[in-house]
Design an enzyme around this catalytic site. Structure first.
Site, short mmCIF file in Angstrom:
data_model
loop_
_atom_site.label_atom_id
_atom_site.label_comp_id
_atom_site.label_asym_id
_atom_site.label_seq_id
_atom_site.Cartn_x
_atom_site.Cartn_y
_atom_site.Cartn_z
N SER A 169 -4.40 2.02 7.47
CA SER A 169 -4.71 2.88 6.34
C SER A 169 -3.40 3.56 5.94
O SER A 169 -2.31 2.99 6.09
CB SER A 169 -5.79 3.89 6.74
OG SER A 169 -6.12 4.70 5.64
N TYR A 199 -5.03 3.43 -4.84
CA TYR A 199 -4.55 3.18 -3.46
C TYR A 199 -5.34 4.03 -2.47
O TYR A 199 -5.83 3.53 -1.45
CB TYR A 199 -3.05 3.51 -3.40
CG TYR A 199 -2.39 3.25 -2.06
CD1 TYR A 199 -2.21 1.95 -1.57
CD2 TYR A 199 -1.91 4.30 -1.27
CE1 TYR A 199 -1.57 1.72 -0.36
CE2 TYR A 199 -1.27 4.08 -0.05
CZ TYR A 199 -1.11 2.78 0.40
OH TYR A 199 -0.47 2.55 1.61
N LYS A 203 -7.70 2.81 0.72
CA LYS A 203 -7.36 3.16 2.10
C LYS A 203 -8.43 4.07 2.73
O LYS A 203 -8.58 4.08 3.96
CB LYS A 203 -5.98 3.82 2.16
CG LYS A 203 -4.84 2.85 1.79
CD LYS A 203 -4.70 1.71 2.80
CE LYS A 203 -3.46 0.87 2.58
NZ LYS A 203 -3.34 -0.26 3.48
N1 LIG Z 1 5.53 1.73 4.50
C1 LIG Z 1 4.87 2.86 4.54
O1 LIG Z 1 5.45 3.96 4.42
C2 LIG Z 1 3.38 2.87 4.75
C3 LIG Z 1 2.72 4.09 4.78
C4 LIG Z 1 1.33 4.11 4.95
C5 LIG Z 1 0.64 2.92 5.10
N2 LIG Z 1 1.31 1.74 5.05
C6 LIG Z 1 0.52 0.50 5.18
O2 LIG Z 1 1.12 -0.35 6.14
C7 LIG Z 1 0.83 -1.73 5.82
C8 LIG Z 1 2.11 -2.55 5.92
O3 LIG Z 1 2.98 -2.11 4.90
P1 LIG Z 1 4.57 -2.31 4.92
O4 LIG Z 1 5.16 -0.99 4.60
O5 LIG Z 1 4.99 -3.04 6.13
O6 LIG Z 1 4.73 -3.21 3.60
P2 LIG Z 1 5.33 -4.66 3.32
O7 LIG Z 1 6.66 -4.84 3.96
O8 LIG Z 1 5.26 -4.81 1.84
O9 LIG Z 1 4.29 -5.62 4.02
C9 LIG Z 1 3.08 -5.91 3.40
C10 LIG Z 1 2.58 -7.24 3.91
O10 LIG Z 1 1.35 -7.52 3.20
C11 LIG Z 1 1.41 -8.85 2.73
N3 LIG Z 1 0.61 -9.08 1.53
C12 LIG Z 1 0.68 -8.44 0.35
N4 LIG Z 1 -0.16 -9.01 -0.54
C13 LIG Z 1 -0.78 -10.02 0.10
C14 LIG Z 1 -1.74 -11.00 -0.27
N5 LIG Z 1 -2.23 -11.08 -1.53
N6 LIG Z 1 -2.16 -11.88 0.65
C15 LIG Z 1 -1.66 -11.86 1.91
N7 LIG Z 1 -0.74 -10.97 2.33
C16 LIG Z 1 -0.29 -10.07 1.42
C17 LIG Z 1 2.89 -9.08 2.43
O11 LIG Z 1 3.14 -10.47 2.33
P3 LIG Z 1 4.33 -11.05 1.40
O12 LIG Z 1 5.57 -10.94 2.22
O13 LIG Z 1 3.90 -12.46 1.14
O14 LIG Z 1 4.38 -10.21 0.17
C18 LIG Z 1 3.53 -8.39 3.62
O15 LIG Z 1 3.57 -9.27 4.72
C19 LIG Z 1 0.19 -1.71 4.43
O16 LIG Z 1 -1.20 -1.84 4.56
C20 LIG Z 1 0.53 -0.34 3.90
O17 LIG Z 1 -0.40 0.12 2.95
C21 LIG Z 1 2.67 1.68 4.90
#
Ligand SMILES: NC(=O)c1ccc[n+]([C@@H]2O[C@H](COP(=O)([O-])OP(=O)(O)OC[C@H]3O[C@@H](n4cnc5c(N)ncnc54)[C@H](OP(=O)(O)O)[C@@H]3O)[C@@H](O)[C@H]2O)c1
Length: 330
Positions: A169, A199, A203
């Site tokens: 989340s 968003y 979440k």
């Molecule tokens: N970064 C933060 O500060 C933060 C904070 C709170 C929550 N989160 C949550 O943590 C999780 C991971 O985020 P992250 O920061 O690591 O972001 P990220 O680097 O953008 O990773 C997101 C992943 O989701 C995949 N994805 C996106 N669209 C997709 C689709 N249609 N089908 C299959 N896979 C898909 C991406 O694949 P591709 O490489 O193919 O695009 C990537 O592997 C997310 O759920 C995000 O909401 C992150």
């Protein structure tokens, strides 16, 4: 601070634990997979691009070698590498979800760990071919369908050791406290404001899902996490790739990250912390853990049981309208 070394190192020849993770090729998912691999898990990385996942697998194997080279032979004799595998999955298409699940079921008989990690954030309004707002489908609805389809491989048999579901989340779920209604798509301008409500709603619904799964499947530990502010993942790329303003956003995010953020690897710690053995279904099912895996209370809407029941009923009904039957028990 959480230390991944505290997690149990598995020997897959005696304790074969299987993990299915969405979005494990990038960002904090990459480091989640790295540690699972170093700890001996069989990890299925479900992603939409075989090329990106294969490239991540190569990098993960290289990084694992580098890390193991720092350990003594005495330590390494109890640390066995797992396996890394690709499954094709595009969360923006429910048909792809069904296909990925089928593929997985032909390859494995049981599942120990389901990590619903993939996500997108604050993108412009659009509707998928399945007719859901895009952030809602990728962050929540498709993950609901995956959990529905795979949970049977986790809680039917006592042979499945310590089954767990972890949903990524975000602290951003709190945006939904202003107004929570899954039928309301917040398709208003300016996007830079209303996209955060979309968003937040997705979440929040994810936290509801975890609570409802925990209630329906008490043998499976189901939790939600916020990984912290992880500013160097691809999650922010919609903003950082904007012409001209992209650079300004990038600077802003870096500044914010230097005060409040954690590294990509530290971003994986809240997920990994949820693998520790001190968590149990009896006392922790349905909980929410924030940065570094510190337990927190989510927003009032996310905690509310009635909202959680409504989210479940809404999702089951919307999926059914599209020809996907899921668990209707209330
Ligand atoms: N970064 C933060 O500060 C933060 C904070 C709170 C929550 N989160 C949550 O943590 C999780 C991971 O985020 P992250 O920061 O690591 O972001 P990220 O680097 O953008 O990773 C997101 C992943 O989701 C995949 N994805 C996106 N669209 C997709 C689709 N249609 N089908 C299959 N896979 C898909 C991406 O694949 P591709 O490489 O193919 O695009 C990537 O592997 C997310 O759920 C995000 O909401 C992150």
């Amino acid at each position: 601070m959480f230390d991944p070394d505290k997690l149990t190192y598995l020997d897959k020849s005696v304790d074969r634990r299987v993990c299915f993770i969405t979005g494990g090729n990038s960002g904090l998912g990459f480091f989640t997979v790295l540690h699972l691999y170093l700890h001996g898990y069989i990890v299925y990385i479900a992603g939409r691009s075989k090329q990106r996942v294969d490239s991540a697998i190569r990098q993960l194997k290289d990084e694992a070698l580098v890390r193991r080279a720092k350990e003594t032979p005495e330590v390494l004799q109890f640390r066995h590498l797992g396996e890394l595998k690709f499954i094709e999955l595009d969360l923006s298409k429910l048909r792809s979800v069904e296909h990925a699940v089928k593929q997985f079921k032909t390859r494995e008989k049981h599942l120990n760990l389901l990590i619903l990690n993939a996500g997108i954030m604050a993108v412009p309004y659009s509707v998928t071919k399945d007719g859901f707002e895009i952030q809602l489908q990728i962050n929540y609805v498709s993950h609901f369908l995956i959990a529905d389809r795979l949970i049977g491989m986790m809680d039917t048999s006592d042979d499945v050791r310590d089954p767990r579901i972890i949903y990524l989340s975000s602290v951003g779920h709190r945006f939904a406290d202003f107004h929570f209604n899954l039928s309301w798509e917040f398709n208003h301008m300016p996007n830079i404001v209303f996209t955060w409500f979309r968003y937040g709603m997705a979440k929040t619904a994810g936290i509801h899902m975890v609570k409802s799964l925990a209630k329906r499947h008490p043998k499976v530990l189901c939790v939600a996490v916020h990984p912290g502010f992880v500013m160097n993942t691809n999650l922010f790329s919609h903003f950082t790739r904007l012409p001209f303003f992209g650079f300004l956003f990038w600077v802003l995010f870096q500044l914010f990250g230097s005060f409040f953020g954690v590294t990509n690897e530290e971003g994986s710690y809240s997920t990994l912390r949820c693998l520790e053995e001190d968590l149990s279904t009896e006392k922790d099912n349905g909980k929410y853990f924030a940065t570094f895996g510190v337990e927190q209370k989510p927003s009032s809407v996310a905690t509310n049981e009635n909202y959680a029941d409504e989210s479940w009923a809404w999702t089951v009904s919307e999926l059914s309208r599209r020809g996907y039957e899921t668990d209707r028990t209330s």
